[in-house]
Design a protein around this motif. Structure first.
Motif, PDB file in Angstrom:
ATOM      1  N   ILE A  61     -12.291  18.308  19.698  1.00 54.30           N
ATOM      2  CA  ILE A  61     -12.203  18.245  18.361  1.00 54.30           C
ATOM      3  C   ILE A  61     -11.970  17.755  17.352  1.00 54.30           C
ATOM      4  O   ILE A  61     -11.123  16.674  17.076  1.00 54.30           O
ATOM      5  N   ARG A  62     -12.982  17.931  16.399  1.00 50.97           N
ATOM      6  CA  ARG A  62     -13.624  16.253  15.072  1.00 50.97           C
ATOM      7  C   ARG A  62     -12.641  17.499  13.504  1.00 50.97           C
ATOM      8  O   ARG A  62     -13.244  18.078  13.433  1.00 50.97           O
ATOM      9  N   PHE A 115     -24.034  17.405   8.638  1.00 49.86           N
ATOM     10  CA  PHE A 115     -24.144  16.697   9.267  1.00 49.86           C
ATOM     11  C   PHE A 115     -23.121  16.240   9.534  1.00 49.86           C
ATOM     12  O   PHE A 115     -22.513  15.690  11.376  1.00 49.86           O
ATOM     13  N   LEU A 116     -21.853  17.059   9.008  1.00 47.80           N
ATOM     14  CA  LEU A 116     -20.281  16.377  10.210  1.00 47.80           C
ATOM     15  C   LEU A 116     -19.907  17.189  11.030  1.00 47.80           C
ATOM     16  O   LEU A 116     -18.992  17.550  12.621  1.00 47.80           O
ATOM     17  N   ALA A 117     -20.565  19.067  10.847  1.00 42.68           N
ATOM     18  CA  ALA A 117     -20.438  19.430  12.166  1.00 42.68           C
ATOM     19  C   ALA A 117     -21.719  19.200  12.924  1.00 42.68           C
ATOM     20  O   ALA A 117     -21.418  20.410  14.147  1.00 42.68           O
ATOM     21  N   SER A 118     -22.577  18.422  12.777  1.00 41.25           N
ATOM     22  CA  SER A 118     -22.781  18.169  14.293  1.00 41.25           C
ATOM     23  C   SER A 118     -23.036  17.210  14.687  1.00 41.25           C
ATOM     24  O   SER A 118     -21.566  16.468  14.564  1.00 41.25           O
ATOM     25  N   ASP A 119     -23.423  17.437  15.902  1.00 40.25           N
ATOM     26  CA  ASP A 119     -23.412  16.030  16.976  1.00 40.25           C
ATOM     27  C   ASP A 119     -23.756  14.708  16.319  1.00 40.25           C
ATOM     28  O   ASP A 119     -23.070  13.525  17.065  1.00 40.25           O
ATOM     29  N   GLN A 126     -12.129  25.869  24.249  1.00 42.41           N
ATOM     30  CA  GLN A 126     -13.085  25.230  24.635  1.00 42.41           C
ATOM     31  C   GLN A 126     -13.337  23.386  25.422  1.00 42.41           C
ATOM     32  O   GLN A 126     -14.689  23.064  25.331  1.00 42.41           O
ATOM     33  N   ARG A 127     -12.730  23.303  24.341  1.00 44.32           N
ATOM     34  CA  ARG A 127     -12.423  22.070  23.707  1.00 44.32           C
ATOM     35  C   ARG A 127     -13.277  21.172  24.312  1.00 44.32           C
ATOM     36  O   ARG A 127     -14.168  20.428  23.666  1.00 44.32           O
ATOM     37  N   ARG A 128     -13.838  21.682  22.428  1.00 45.74           N
ATOM     38  CA  ARG A 128     -15.058  21.570  21.580  1.00 45.74           C
ATOM     39  C   ARG A 128     -15.161  22.361  19.984  1.00 45.74           C
ATOM     40  O   ARG A 128     -14.672  23.381  19.722  1.00 45.74           O
ATOM     41  N   GLY A 129     -14.766  21.428  19.236  1.00 48.06           N
ATOM     42  CA  GLY A 129     -14.856  21.974  17.565  1.00 48.06           C
ATOM     43  C   GLY A 129     -15.272  20.809  16.696  1.00 48.06           C
ATOM     44  O   GLY A 129     -14.579  19.852  16.849  1.00 48.06           O
ATOM     45  N   VAL A 165     -15.525  30.269  17.818  1.00 47.70           N
ATOM     46  CA  VAL A 165     -16.134  29.379  16.985  1.00 47.70           C
ATOM     47  C   VAL A 165     -16.102  27.909  17.530  1.00 47.70           C
ATOM     48  O   VAL A 165     -15.218  27.198  17.714  1.00 47.70           O
ATOM     49  N   ASP A 166     -17.210  27.615  17.228  1.00 50.97           N
ATOM     50  CA  ASP A 166     -17.638  25.855  17.206  1.00 50.97           C
ATOM     51  C   ASP A 166     -17.304  25.223  15.690  1.00 50.97           C
ATOM     52  O   ASP A 166     -17.545  23.939  16.183  1.00 50.97           O
ATOM     53  N   ILE A 167     -17.244  25.655  14.625  1.00 51.77           N
ATOM     54  CA  ILE A 167     -17.180  25.493  13.071  1.00 51.77           C
ATOM     55  C   ILE A 167     -16.994  26.290  12.376  1.00 51.77           C
ATOM     56  O   ILE A 167     -16.548  27.182  11.836  1.00 51.77           O
ATOM     57  N   LEU A 168     -16.582  25.253  11.767  1.00 50.55           N
ATOM     58  CA  LEU A 168     -15.268  26.204  10.656  1.00 50.55           C
ATOM     59  C   LEU A 168     -14.963  24.948   8.977  1.00 50.55           C
ATOM     60  O   LEU A 168     -15.068  23.689   9.634  1.00 50.55           O
ATOM     61  N   GLN A 169     -15.800  25.522   8.243  1.00 49.60           N
ATOM     62  CA  GLN A 169     -16.581  25.227   7.081  1.00 49.60           C
ATOM     63  C   GLN A 169     -15.001  25.948   6.519  1.00 49.60           C
ATOM     64  O   GLN A 169     -15.924  27.265   5.764  1.00 49.60           O
ATOM     65  N   ASN A 170     -14.487  24.523   5.462  1.00 52.36           N
ATOM     66  CA  ASN A 170     -13.426  25.427   4.425  1.00 52.36           C
ATOM     67  C   ASN A 170     -13.787  24.812   2.979  1.00 52.36           C
ATOM     68  O   ASN A 170     -13.975  23.978   2.606  1.00 52.36           O
ATOM     69  N   ASN A 171     -14.186  26.241   2.276  1.00 53.56           N
ATOM     70  CA  ASN A 171     -15.087  26.169   1.161  1.00 53.56           C
ATOM     71  C   ASN A 171     -14.619  26.548   0.368  1.00 53.56           C
ATOM     72  O   ASN A 171     -14.815  26.305  -1.322  1.00 53.56           O
ATOM     73  N   VAL A 172     -13.060  27.452   0.412  1.00 55.80           N
ATOM     74  CA  VAL A 172     -12.627  28.431  -0.386  1.00 55.80           C
ATOM     75  C   VAL A 172     -12.027  27.287  -1.670  1.00 55.80           C
ATOM     76  O   VAL A 172     -11.536  26.068  -0.917  1.00 55.80           O
ATOM     77  N   GLY A 173     -11.889  27.952  -3.210  1.00 61.41           N
ATOM     78  CA  GLY A 173     -11.442  27.000  -3.879  1.00 61.41           C
ATOM     79  C   GLY A 173     -11.143  27.680  -5.141  1.00 61.41           C
ATOM     80  O   GLY A 173     -12.771  28.236  -6.063  1.00 61.41           O
TER      81      GLY A 173
END
Length: 266
Positions: A185-186, A241-245, A138-141, A90-98
């Motif tokens: 991880i950001r 944008f925030l998910a990208s490099d 993986q020291r990235r995310g 898993v490289d990207i997690l976007q939490n949008n549930v609400g």
């Protein structure tokens, strides 16, 4: 598209839409896929998750749909394991549930308080809990949590559970960002303002305009300095944008996507 997420694996939580049209998670999932990511579309509504995944695969990109109640730890653990088994990481997690309720503290029931806190906040804790170890290995995310300006300002509606849960997202996200910064991880927040998405139609028509959806939209448009609400693609673009490099040196911050409304309220 420019392939800004090429070869990345993304989980989008809340990837369905609560009605016809484009919700924030649905738009984010499709945009991530268009930019090269493989996307696991997660929603409590299986048909909605399948619809989003179907749009992605119909455009020639790769996606899968998973039905899950993300307030349940065992289901979140299983969906993360599914993603890793399917695509390796898993490289990207976007939490949008609400969800939202337009009640104040006296009118609100204890059960509804517990429900909104669980859906809007506990779910985010659980997805991060099970995704972070994968990213750490993986020291990235990149984690993108969707908040709201309702957590920053009074927007005219006494939805105390919504504003409380959304107000908790920035410090929650900063804590993760600082704990995991040295591990590659950001974590950041996108906070939308007044948005024209399917989510607002039923819950807010009575709060604004005695059941008149068109009038409610007119009132909300007028509140925005730009003269209109934003839409799901505005939130999706900020999330991309925030998910990208391109945002590789941005962490622990909040990107407000509101057409200037919070600046006007300051």
């Amino acid at each position: 598209m420019s392939g800004r997420l090429r070869d990345r694996i993304a989980i989008v939580v809340g990837a369905g839409s609560s009605g016809p049209g484009w919700g924030n998670g649905k738009a984010a999932a499709v945009l991530f896929a268009r930019e090269g990511a493989k996307v696991l579309c997660v929603d409590i509504d299986e048909a909605a998750a399948q619809e989003t995944a179907g749009i992605i695969t119909g455009e020639g990109f790769e996606a899968a749909a998973v039905q899950a109640d993300v307030t349940r730890a065992e289901q979140v653990e299983a969906l993360v394991a599914d993603c890793v088994a399917r695509w390796g990481t898993v490289d990207i997690l976007q939490n949008n549930v609400g969800i939202l309720d337009s009640s104040g503290p006296v009118e609100l029931s204890e059960a509804e308080w517990d429900k909104v806190i669980s859906v809007n906040l506990k779910s985010m804790f659980l997805t991060c809990k099970f995704v972070l170890p994968v990213m750490e290995r993986q020291r990235r995310g990149a984690i993108v949590n969707v908040g709201s300006i309702a957590g920053l300002r009074w927007t005219g509606i006494p939805y105390i559970t919504y504003s409380t849960t959304k107000g908790a997202i920035p410090p929650f996200t900063r804590s993760i960002a600082l704990q995991y910064a040295a591990k590659g991880i950001r974590a950041n927040v996108v906070s939308p303002g007044l948005m024209n998405t399917p989510m607002i139609r039923e819950p807010l028509k009575d709060a604004y305009a005695d059941g008149d959806i068109d009038k409610m939209i007119e009132i909300r448009d007028a509140q925005c300095p730009m003269g209109h609400m934003g839409d799901a693609w505005d939130v999706a673009s900020a999330s991309l944008f925030l998910a990208s490099d391109e945002a590789r040196y941005i962490t622990g911050t909040e990107l407000i996507v509101d057409g200037g409304i919070t600046a006007k309220m300051s």
